[in-house]
Design an enzyme around this catalytic site. Structure first.
Site, PDB file in Angstrom:
ATOM      1  N   GLY A 114       0.841  -1.195   0.000  1.00 45.62           N
ATOM      2  CA  GLY A 114       0.000   0.000   0.000  1.00 45.62           C
ATOM      3  C   GLY A 114       0.867   1.232   0.000  1.00 45.62           C
ATOM      4  CD  GLU A 156       2.650  -8.270  -5.509  1.00 48.65           C
ATOM      5  OE1 GLU A 156       3.433  -9.048  -4.920  1.00 48.65           O
ATOM      6  OE2 GLU A 156       2.430  -7.118  -5.116  1.00 48.65           O
ATOM      7  CE  LYS A 210     -12.446  -6.749 -21.676  1.00 48.58           C
ATOM      8  NZ  LYS A 210     -13.474  -5.745 -21.387  1.00 48.58           N
ATOM      9  CG  ASP A 229     -16.227  -6.313 -19.295  1.00 52.65           C
ATOM     10  OD1 ASP A 229     -15.596  -7.332 -19.613  1.00 52.65           O
ATOM     11  OD2 ASP A 229     -15.715  -5.184 -19.235  1.00 52.65           O
ATOM     12  CB  SER A 230     -22.710  -5.903 -20.326  1.00 54.22           C
ATOM     13  OG  SER A 230     -22.636  -5.982 -21.731  1.00 54.22           O
ATOM     14  CB  CYS A 276       5.284  -4.190   0.148  1.00 55.27           C
ATOM     15  SG  CYS A 276       6.045  -2.597  -0.085  1.00 55.27           S
ATOM     16  CE1 TYR A 277       1.056   1.000   5.546  1.00 53.44           C
ATOM     17  CE2 TYR A 277      -0.563  -0.763   5.494  1.00 53.44           C
ATOM     18  CZ  TYR A 277      -0.129   0.445   5.999  1.00 53.44           C
ATOM     19  OH  TYR A 277      -0.866   1.100   6.952  1.00 53.44           O
ATOM     20  CG  HIS A 314       5.765  -5.687  -4.710  1.00 52.49           C
ATOM     21  ND1 HIS A 314       4.502  -5.494  -4.194  1.00 52.49           N
ATOM     22  CD2 HIS A 314       6.500  -4.633  -4.298  1.00 52.49           C
ATOM     23  CE1 HIS A 314       4.478  -4.371  -3.505  1.00 52.49           C
ATOM     24  NE2 HIS A 314       5.672  -3.821  -3.554  1.00 52.49           N
TER      25      HIS A 314
END
Ligand code: XMP
Length: 526
Positions: A61, A184, A382, A240-241, A88-89, A182
Site C-alpha cells: 500500500g 506478484e 478481463k 463484460d456485460s 511490503c506494507y 513483490h
C-alpha cells in the site's frame, strides 16, 4: 457441503491496503488454483470467518504505517492460527502490530534487487517453506520507502537484499511470513513459486479451484442477495456485460430482464448479434430500445469529443430510464464492473488507492435511478472474465470481442457525426475486421478499428479526380489498455485492407495506418 465442494471453496482473502498490485496478488492466487478475494483491510473477524479462509495475504500500500489514518487490520487476525503472508506494507503493518519496528522513509528501493536466501543453518531451515525451489541468489522487485528495521527475537530473518537486510522474515510461533519485495509482479521471476509455496506448503491448499467454482460461488451469492427480486442488466454487446447477464441468468433465471440500447452508433450487425445470443440462445427477456434518432439528433453540429461523450451519456441514461420504467418491480441493477475499473476510479477496498482516472463504467448509471447494484465481476480481470464467459457457454465472438467504447462510432467519426459518416464507418470497419479475422490476427491484437478523419485528400479514380475523406486504421497490442503499442500487421494484409477500402467503400480517397504507441497517443482518436 461435500468434502469436494468445501475444498473448491478454500479461500485466501487478500486484505487490500491500496497497492496498485493488490489486484495482481488475487489473480496469481486464483491462477495457482486457489480461490482469492479482495477484502477491506479492516474487515471484521466475523466477516472474515464467513469466508472460511485457509490463509490471508496482506497487500502492499502507498501509506507509511505511522501516517495518521494509515489503513490497519484487526490485530486479532494474527491469533486465528491461519497462515498470513504480508507483502511490503502488509509485512510492515504486521511487524508493527506484532511488536517490531518500521523505519520510515530511510533508504527506499525501487526496481530490481538481488535477493540472497541462505539455504543452511537455522535461517535456511526456516526459509525452506517459503523459498523451496527458489535459487539462493535471485532477482526480486522492490518498491518501498519504509522498511522493517527491528524484528526482535520472535522473528527470524529469511532473506536480504543489499538495501534491505530484512527482505523476508517469519515469526517463530505464529504462521506469519513477511516479504518486502513483490512476488506478484512478473519482474520477480520466482515470485509465482514463492506464492505457490505459501499456498501449498504453508496453507496446505488443495488447489482444486477452477473458474467453474467461481460460477457456483457467484450464483450462490447472487441468489442470497437478490432473493425473489427482479434484476435489470444493461447489455452493451461487450464481453463484460454479456458475462454478467449470463451469470445472472444462471443464478435467477426469469427474474432477469436485459436492456439493450441501440444508440445508432454501433458496428454492423451488433444489435442482431446481441438479440440472437441473448433472446434466441439463452431465452433471456431482452428489451431493445431503439433510440438511434434521439442520439443522432442530439449530436447534430457537435464536434468537440468530450461534449459528444456527455451528450451520449445523458441520452443513454434517458433511454435506459424509460426502458427500466417498463419493469416496475425491479430493485436490482447488474453491472459488469471489473476490478481494474474499480481500482482506476479509486473505489478500491482500501479507499486509499491513488485516483488514477475516472472510469467510464463505474458509476455510469447514476445512483438516482434507485437500484441496488449487483456487480458479480468486481474481483475479476478481463482474461478471467473471458474464461468465465467460456464456462458459461457464451459464443466465441462475444467472449473474445475487442473492447468497444460506450460512445461507439461517435468517437471514431472525427468532427460532426452524421448518418452518412456512420454508414461509411460501419462498412469500412467490417472490411478491416474481416481481413484481420481471416489473417488470424483478431485474438493477437487487442483492439482494431477504423477512424474517419475530417480531412479530404485527392484521389484519381478512373478518369475523374475526387476530393474525399481519409480513413485511418488503428490496431493496438495491449493487455491493460492503459499502455499499448501499435500492432505490427504484415504489409500484405494492410495492402489488402487498403485496396478493399478504396474500392468497396464509396467516399474514401486514402487509407493511412496509425503507428503511435500509447502513451502518448490514446487508443481512440477522440
Ligand atoms: P483510450 O482512448 O483512453 O482508450 O486510450 C482506452 C480504452 O478505453 C476505451 N474508451 C472508452 N470506453 N467510454 C468507454 O466505455 C469512453 O468514453 C471511452 N473512451 C475510450 C477505448 O476503446 C480503449 O479500449
Amino acid at each position: 457441503m461435500t468434502a469436494a465442494t468445501s475444498a473448491n471453496r478454500q479461500t485466501v482473502p487478500v486484505l487490500d491496503f491500496g497497492s496498485q498490485y493488490a489486484q495482481l496478488i488475487a489473480r496469481r492466487v486464483r491462477a495457482a488454483g486457489v480461490h482469492a478475494v479482495l477484502v477491506a483491510p479492516d474487515i471484521s473477524l466475523s466477516e472474515l470467518r464467513t469466508l472460511e479462509p485457509i490463509g490471508l495475504i496482506l497487500s502492499g500500500g502507498p501509506a507509511s504505517v505511522y501516517d495518521p489514518g494509515a489503513p490497519r487490520c484487526d490485530p486479532a487476525i494474527f491469533d486465528l492460527n491461519i497462515p498470513v503472508l504480508g507483502i511490503c506494507y502488509g509485512m510492515q503493518i504486521a511487524v508493527e502490530l506484532l511488536g517490531g519496528r518500521v523505519q520510515p522513509g530511510r533508504a527506499g528501493e525501487y526496481g530490481a534487487a538481488r535477493l540472497t536466501v541462505p539455504s543452511s543453518g537455522e535461517q535456511g531451515a526456516m526459509a525452506a517453506d517459503l523459498f523451496s525451489g527458489v535459487p539462493e541468489e535471485t532477482s526480486v522487485w522492490m518498491s518501498h520507502g519504509d522498511q522493517v528495521g527491528e524484528i526482535g527475537p520472535e522473528f527470524v530473518k529469511l532473506a536480504a537484499t543489499p538495501g534491505c537486510p530484512l527482505a523476508a522474515i517469519r515469526h517463530r510461533r505464529r504462521p506469519f511470513f513477511g516479504v518486502q519485495f513483490h512476488p506478484e509482479v512478473t519482474h520477480t521471476p520466482h515470485g509465482t513459486k514463492i506464492l505457490e509455496n505459501f499456498l501449498y506448503r504453508v496453507c496446505h491448499a488443495s488447489g482444486t479451484w477452477r473458474m467453474g467454482n467461481f460460477v457456483d460461488i457467484a450464483v450462490d451469492k447472487i441468489r442470497r442477495r437478490v432473493g425473489a427480486g427482479r434484476v435489470i442488466c444493461g447489455l452493451s454487446g461487450g464481453v463484460d456485460s454479456a458475462v454478467t447477464a449470463a451469470l445472472l441468468h444462471r443464478a435467477v433465471g426469469d427474474q432477469l430482464v436485459c436492456i439493450f440500447v441501440d444508440n445508432g452508433l454501433l458496428r454492423k450487425n451488433e444489435r442482431q448479434n446481441v438479440q440472437s445470443t441473448f433472446r434466441d440462445h439463452f431465452h433471456i427477456d431482452l428489451r431493445v430500445v431503439d433510440a438511434a434518432d434521439e442520439f443522432i439528433s442530439a449530436l447534430a453540429g457537435v464536434t468537440e469529443p468530450q461534449r459528444k461523450r456527455i451528450i451520449i451519456g445523458k441520452a443513454f441514461i434517458d433511454a435506459f430510464k424509460r426502458a427500466a420504467a417498463g419493469i416496475p418491480d425491479a430493485h436490482f441493477l447488474a453491472q459488469g464492473t471489473l476490478y481494474p475499473d474499480v481500482i482506476e476510479s479509486g473505489h478500491g477496498y482500501a479507499r486509499t488507492a491513488a485516483n488514477i482516472k475516472p472510469h467510464h463504467n463505474v458509476g455510469g448509471l447514476p445512483a438516482e435511478l434507485g437500484f441496488e447494484l449487483v456487480e458479480p465481476l468486481r474481483d475479476l480481470f478481463k482474461d478471467e472474465v473471458r474464461r468465465l464467459g467460456e464456462v458459461l457457454g457464451l459464443p466465441e465472438h462475444i467472449v473474445w470481442r475487442h473492447p468497444f467504447p460506450g460512445p461507439g462510432l461517435a468517437v471514431r467519426c472525427l468532427g460532426e457525426v452524421t448518418r452518412e459518416k456512420l454508414q461509411l464507418l460501419r462498412q469500412a470497419d467490417e472490411i478491416l475486421l474481416e481481413e484481420i479475422v481471416a489473417a488470424g490476427l483478431y485474438r493477437s491484437t487487442a483492439q482494431t478499428f477504423v477512424v474517419l478523419l475530417p480531412v479530404q485528400s485527392v484521389a484519381v479514380m478512373g478518369d475523374g479526380r475526387n476530393y474525399q475523406p481519409v480513413i485511418a486504421l488503428r490496431s493496438v497490442d495491449s493487455t491493460d489498455f492503459m499502455t499499448a503499442d501499435w500492432s505490427r500487421i504484415p504489409y500484405d494484409i494492410l495492402a489488402r485492407v487498403s485496396n478493399r477500402l478504396v474500392n468497396e467503400v464509396r467516399g474514401i480517397s486514402r487509407v493511412v495506418y496509425d503507428i503511435t504507441s500509447k502513451p502518448p497517443g490514446t487508443i481512440e482518436w477522440e
